[in-house]
Design a protein around this motif. Structure first.
Motif, PDB file in Angstrom:
ATOM      1  N   GLY A 141       0.811  -1.209   0.000  1.00 50.43           N
ATOM      2  CA  GLY A 141       0.000   0.000   0.000  1.00 50.43           C
ATOM      3  C   GLY A 141       0.849   1.266   0.000  1.00 50.43           C
ATOM      4  N   GLN A 142       2.131   1.102   0.131  1.00 55.83           N
ATOM      5  CA  GLN A 142       3.050   2.238   0.151  1.00 55.83           C
ATOM      6  C   GLN A 142       3.258   2.767  -1.271  1.00 55.83           C
ATOM      7  OE1 GLN A 142       7.027   1.108   1.359  1.00 55.83           O
ATOM      8  NE2 GLN A 142       7.368   3.067   2.353  1.00 55.83           N
ATOM      9  N   THR A 170       2.976   7.981   1.061  1.00 56.39           N
ATOM     10  CA  THR A 170       1.801   7.664   1.873  1.00 56.39           C
ATOM     11  C   THR A 170       1.893   8.320   3.239  1.00 56.39           C
ATOM     12  OG1 THR A 170       2.850   5.559   2.433  1.00 56.39           O
ATOM     13  CG2 THR A 170       1.159   5.517   0.726  1.00 56.39           C
ATOM     14  N   GLY A 178      -0.255  11.473   3.665  1.00 56.05           N
ATOM     15  CA  GLY A 178      -1.707  11.364   3.598  1.00 56.05           C
ATOM     16  C   GLY A 178      -2.186  10.816   2.262  1.00 56.05           C
ATOM     17  N   GLN A 179      -3.369  10.267   2.292  1.00 54.90           N
ATOM     18  CA  GLN A 179      -3.972   9.612   1.127  1.00 54.90           C
ATOM     19  C   GLN A 179      -4.175  10.567  -0.044  1.00 54.90           C
ATOM     20  OE1 GLN A 179      -3.684   6.442   1.656  1.00 54.90           O
ATOM     21  NE2 GLN A 179      -4.619   6.008  -0.287  1.00 54.90           N
ATOM     22  N   THR A 180      -4.636  11.768   0.232  1.00 59.08           N
ATOM     23  CA  THR A 180      -4.896  12.730  -0.844  1.00 59.08           C
ATOM     24  C   THR A 180      -3.613  13.107  -1.561  1.00 59.08           C
ATOM     25  OG1 THR A 180      -6.782  13.600   0.377  1.00 59.08           O
ATOM     26  CG2 THR A 180      -5.900  14.986  -1.375  1.00 59.08           C
ATOM     27  N   ASN A 181      -2.561  13.397  -0.793  1.00 57.58           N
ATOM     28  CA  ASN A 181      -1.285  13.768  -1.402  1.00 57.58           C
ATOM     29  C   ASN A 181      -0.674  12.603  -2.165  1.00 57.58           C
ATOM     30  OD1 ASN A 181      -1.252  16.464  -0.565  1.00 57.58           O
ATOM     31  ND2 ASN A 181      -0.432  15.913   1.425  1.00 57.58           N
ATOM     32  N   ALA A 182      -0.700  11.407  -1.592  1.00 57.81           N
ATOM     33  CA  ALA A 182      -0.172  10.239  -2.301  1.00 57.81           C
ATOM     34  C   ALA A 182      -0.977   9.987  -3.571  1.00 57.81           C
ATOM     35  CB  ALA A 182      -0.194   9.015  -1.393  1.00 57.81           C
ATOM     36  N   GLY A 183      -2.284  10.225  -3.509  1.00 54.77           N
ATOM     37  CA  GLY A 183      -3.151  10.031  -4.671  1.00 54.77           C
ATOM     38  C   GLY A 183      -2.790  10.914  -5.843  1.00 54.77           C
TER      39      GLY A 183
END
Length: 148
Positions: free
Chosen positions: A114-115, A130, A133-138
């Motif tokens: 998931g990284q 990751t 945060g999820q938004t930035n990684a997205g």
């Protein structure tokens, strides 16, 4: 006459407990490099990977291209993609300090764990996206699957 730890059993017990805790903690710290880890023997598996170039445009935009075929992956218009811009700028600053050019691409990888990581293949620096945060990684994940 005052009592010392040696003569007073009420004072002896807390001192003995504290000493045992300190010795135990010290033993764990010193032994930790030799203890088996959950990660030992586990080879992380990359689910998706892409080598990318990031280039500034005269108007303030950023063009992102795939290093294999030179195809455009995405364009960040001026004022867009703040996290992507900031992350890559930090890595580029490090390259400049070390007198490394832009000929070597950055490697973006999505791992089975998931990284999401961004690695500067020129300096060897790897960022765990990751952790931001999820938004930035997205914002980076979409660069793995974009087919323009």
């Amino acid at each position: 006459m005052s009592q010392t730890i040696e003569t007073n059993p009420i004072l002896r017990r807390p001192a003995l407990i504290c000493g045992t805790m300190i010795a135990g903690t010290l033993a764990l710290v010193l032994a930790s490099p030799f203890l088996p880890s959950a990660r030992d023997g586990v080879v992380p598996v990359a689910l998706a990977q892409r080598d990318l170039f990031f280039a500034d445009r005269a108007d303030g935009g950023v063009v992102i291209t795939d290093s294999r075929d030179g195809r455009q992956v995405a364009v960040l218009q001026p004022g867009e993609g703040g996290f992507v811009r900031g992350t890559v700028r930090g890595l580029v600053r490090e390259r400049r300090r070390e007198d490394i050019g832009s000929a070597i691409p950055f490697r973006l990888t999505a791992w089975q764990t998931g990284q999401i990581t961004l690695e500067d293949q020129a300096t060897g620096r790897r960022l765990d996206l990751t952790g931001f945060g999820q938004t930035n990684a997205g914002a980076f994940v979409r660069l793995l699957s974009t087919k323009e």
